[in-house]
Design a protein around this motif. Structure first.
Motif, PDB file in Angstrom:
ATOM      1  N   ASP A  64       0.834  -1.206   0.000  1.00 42.16           N
ATOM      2  CA  ASP A  64       0.000   0.000   0.000  1.00 42.16           C
ATOM      3  C   ASP A  64       0.869   1.256   0.000  1.00 42.16           C
ATOM      4  OD1 ASP A  64      -2.137  -1.754   0.142  1.00 42.16           O
ATOM      5  OD2 ASP A  64      -3.212  -0.573   1.645  1.00 42.16           O
ATOM      6  N   THR A  65       1.327   1.624  -1.202  1.00 44.87           N
ATOM      7  CA  THR A  65       2.041   2.883  -1.405  1.00 44.87           C
ATOM      8  C   THR A  65       1.331   3.631  -2.530  1.00 44.87           C
ATOM      9  OG1 THR A  65       3.554   2.111  -3.122  1.00 44.87           O
ATOM     10  CG2 THR A  65       4.197   1.691  -0.827  1.00 44.87           C
ATOM     11  N   LEU A 234      -1.995   5.878   3.490  1.00 44.26           N
ATOM     12  CA  LEU A 234      -1.704   4.479   3.190  1.00 44.26           C
ATOM     13  C   LEU A 234      -0.611   3.957   4.116  1.00 44.26           C
ATOM     14  CD1 LEU A 234      -1.642   4.571  -0.728  1.00 44.26           C
ATOM     15  CD2 LEU A 234      -3.492   3.729   0.748  1.00 44.26           C
ATOM     16  N   ASN A 235      -0.755   2.702   4.522  1.00 45.38           N
ATOM     17  CA  ASN A 235       0.225   2.053   5.382  1.00 45.38           C
ATOM     18  C   ASN A 235       0.706   0.783   4.703  1.00 45.38           C
ATOM     19  OD1 ASN A 235       1.663   0.890   7.578  1.00 45.38           O
ATOM     20  ND2 ASN A 235      -0.206  -0.215   8.169  1.00 45.38           N
ATOM     21  N   SER A 236       1.996   0.714   4.393  1.00 44.66           N
ATOM     22  CA  SER A 236       2.532  -0.447   3.689  1.00 44.66           C
ATOM     23  C   SER A 236       2.952  -1.571   4.625  1.00 44.66           C
ATOM     24  CB  SER A 236       3.737  -0.023   2.843  1.00 44.66           C
ATOM     25  OG  SER A 236       4.784   0.455   3.673  1.00 44.66           O
ATOM     26  N   SER A 237       2.939  -1.321   5.934  1.00 45.13           N
ATOM     27  CA  SER A 237       3.405  -2.310   6.900  1.00 45.13           C
ATOM     28  C   SER A 237       2.249  -3.089   7.528  1.00 45.13           C
ATOM     29  CB  SER A 237       4.220  -1.624   8.005  1.00 45.13           C
ATOM     30  OG  SER A 237       5.313  -0.903   7.467  1.00 45.13           O
ATOM     31  N   ARG A 238       2.612  -4.097   8.308  1.00 50.89           N
ATOM     32  CA  ARG A 238       1.592  -4.881   9.009  1.00 50.89           C
ATOM     33  C   ARG A 238       0.886  -3.984  10.026  1.00 50.89           C
ATOM     34  NH1 ARG A 238       1.267  -8.655  13.399  1.00 50.89           N
ATOM     35  NH2 ARG A 238       3.370  -8.107  14.062  1.00 50.89           N
ATOM     36  N   THR A 240      -0.096  -3.415  13.117  1.00 50.98           N
ATOM     37  CA  THR A 240      -0.043  -3.752  14.538  1.00 50.98           C
ATOM     38  C   THR A 240      -0.749  -2.675  15.359  1.00 50.98           C
ATOM     39  OG1 THR A 240       2.028  -2.559  14.857  1.00 50.98           O
ATOM     40  CG2 THR A 240       2.188  -4.879  14.189  1.00 50.98           C
ATOM     41  N   PRO A 241      -1.178  -2.992  16.586  1.00 47.84           N
ATOM     42  CA  PRO A 241      -1.789  -1.952  17.422  1.00 47.84           C
ATOM     43  C   PRO A 241      -0.877  -0.745  17.600  1.00 47.84           C
ATOM     44  CG  PRO A 241      -2.223  -4.102  18.367  1.00 47.84           C
ATOM     45  CD  PRO A 241      -1.265  -4.329  17.222  1.00 47.84           C
ATOM     46  N   GLU A 242       0.422  -0.980  17.816  1.00 46.75           N
ATOM     47  CA  GLU A 242       1.359   0.127  18.025  1.00 46.75           C
ATOM     48  C   GLU A 242       1.405   1.043  16.805  1.00 46.75           C
ATOM     49  OE1 GLU A 242       2.466  -3.292  20.599  1.00 46.75           O
ATOM     50  OE2 GLU A 242       1.989  -3.071  18.474  1.00 46.75           O
ATOM     51  N   LEU A 243       1.496   0.449  15.618  1.00 48.85           N
ATOM     52  CA  LEU A 243       1.588   1.243  14.401  1.00 48.85           C
ATOM     53  C   LEU A 243       0.280   1.989  14.128  1.00 48.85           C
ATOM     54  CD1 LEU A 243       3.083   2.200  11.929  1.00 48.85           C
ATOM     55  CD2 LEU A 243       2.451   0.073  10.771  1.00 48.85           C
TER      56      LEU A 243
END
Length: 507
Positions: A64-65, A234-238, A240-243
């Motif tokens: 997602d970029t 957009l978020n390209s990473s998994r 996670t709750p922290e992110l």
């Protein structure tokens, strides 16, 4: 009369004066509506130079970029059919889908190339690989390819009812199936759920945990915001709750789309106990699986924002049953989205009355045309105006619908239907339980009874827990529904979008 989805989604925004407004921000790069229009025209010219003809397929295995919407919308503009694929699949699954859809070009993010190294050379229809990233590793580099092209391009004069893109089902019980979606389907979801349930607005900033390759994520991050000229992070990473908390606080989105597993994890993450969900949030949405009542209530209590729980599917492109901002009842999937009709039927096809379990059928303006190369499955699922969902529901007296489970997950105990989801929802209200999954298990007499698999919260002990959980379920939902066996596990098998794969827990 011609109709191309990109004309409505993108060109209309530029024509209305939003060319300089940011449409996508992937935390590294930003793209305005005007820049996206230019880049999609360049993609059209590139595909033409590479010899790709209208109606042929190109595959997207992309994070997602900002490159994803460039490739996806650029293909549609050219009348070429983009096929976004789940980035978490195995080499074997990628090989199957790429062969099945006969993609002539593959757009791929550089970080995802390693899993495809053994696949690319074995696909006779695949002629070009275009890499989004710094190093193309011997393939074509997306930025270089687009730099060669003009941004003058005549949009393909497609028809509203011709296929625009394919999405492959999650394949939770086998290899994925390619669902063919039409040019007009994106607008259909925007004008129903997007406009009449979410009330998405031009000044909204949207953040979705679900990725663009999912039907749910595609609507959340691309269709709905672009339909009104809004902006997407957009978020390209998994996710996670922290992110997710970090992104919520950095960008202050007004709409946050998640899934029940993520909302529960964000509430229960010990390290995030004091975290806030940003300052601009006005609504959250959930899909993928039914949202447990306790999760909805706890989220509202902690963050002061409601979660609109609903249900959608790849076959129907987005959500067709949902709670609404002024009509929320946690523990239910709400009511039919305006523009959609639903009915519940028994095994003989007859409609069931309120209070009885039936399979959910939907009449939808966004229904897919069918599965690619799967005639018998297409006939079974897409039946005239109606689409069989495979979901079991009960219509309550107030007109709301309550999820009971997948058709192949339901089972009877003492002649009475038991919903795995209902037992799971009861189990997770116990303070020791973080997640739960329930499946049927035969007792020594060969009769089916519920068996539970539970993930415990950190620090919880198992002493006397089993009997306590059984009694807890009896008190919550009835004495015949309690799990006769309970296994404590470290995690539960799930699809990439968080759905529990109960079939993997059955013997």
């Amino acid at each position: 009369m011609t109709y191309n989805a990109v004309t409505w989604l993108l060109d209309r925004n530029v024509d209305e004066g939003r060319g300089g407004k940011v449409v996508f921000d992937d935390t590294v790069s930003k793209l305005t509506y005007g820049e996206l229009q230019q880049q999609t025209r360049r993609v059209g010219n590139m595909l033409r130079r590479l010899g790709v003809r209208r109606e042929e397929r190109v595959a997207l295995i992309m994070l997602d970029t900002v490159d994803f919407p460039v490739a996806f919308l650029g293909a549609i503009r050219a009348g070429v059919v983009p096929v976004p694929l789940n980035t978490l699949l195995t080499s074997e699954q990628f090989s199957y889908i790429l062969g099945d859809c006969r993609a002539r070009v593959l757009f791929v993010s550089e970080a995802l190339l390693p899993v495809l190294n053994d696949v690319i050379g074995r696909l006779p229809d695949l002629e070009h690989v275009v890499v989004a990233g710094q190093d193309a590793h011997g393939h074509r580099k997306l930025s270089d390819e687009l730099a060669r092209e003009s941004d003058a391009f005549t949009t393909a004069p497609t028809h509203a009812e011709e296929p625009a893109f394919w999405l492959y089902s999650s394949g939770s019980t086998g290899m994925p199936k390619g669902v063919r979606h039409l040019q007009a389907s994106l607008q259909a979801t925007a004008e129903t759920y997007g406009k009449q349930v979410l009330d998405v607005r031009e000044n909204d900033v949207c953040l979705s945990a679900a990725k663009l390759f999912f039907a749910y994520g595609l609507g959340n991050s691309l269709t709905f915001p672009m339909s009104v000229g809004a902006t997407t992070v957009l978020n390209s990473s998994r996710p996670t709750p922290e992110l997710m908390f970090a992104l919520l606080n950095k960008y202050n989105p007004t709409i946050f789309y998640g899934a029940p597993t993520l909302f529960a994890a964000m509430l229960n993450d010990e390290a995030m106990r004091g975290a806030r969900a940003g300052t601009g949030l006005r609504i959250c949405a959930s899909a993928g699986e039914a949202l447990p009542e306790s999760v909805g209530n706890n989220w509202k209590s902690r963050f002061g924002v409601d979660i609109l729980d609903g249900i959608g599917s790849t076959e129907l492109l987005h959500i067709f049953l949902s709670n609404a901002p002024d009509d929320i009842k946690y523990g239910t999937s709400g009511r039919p989205v305006p523009g959609y009709k639903v009915r519940l039927v028994n095994d003989a096809g007859g409609e069931v009355p309120d209070g009885e379990i039936g399979e959910l059928l939907v009449e939808a303006p966004s229904a897919g045309e069918g599965y690619w190369n799967q005639r018998s499955k297409s006939r079974n699922t897409f039946q005239g105006n109606w689409t069989r969902t495979g979901d079991k529901y009960v219509r309550n007296a107030d007109g709301r619908y309550t999820f009971c489970g997948r058709a192949d997950d339901m089972f009877k105990v003492s002649g009475i239907w038991v919903s795995p989801f209902e037992v799971e929802s009861a189990l997770i209200t116990h303070p020791a339980v973080l997640e739960a999954a329930v499946v049927p298990e035969a007792d020594p007499e060969g009769l089916l009874k519920p068996k539970a698999f539970v993930v415990l919260r950190t620090g919880c002990e198992t002493d006397n827990l089993y009997e306590a959980l059984k009694e807890h379920v009896k008190q919550k939902i009835g004495p015949w529904k309690y799990p006769r066996w309970i296994d404590v596990v470290d995690d539960l098998p799930k699809t990439a979008n968080g759905k529990i794969q109960r079939y993997k827990l059955r013997h």
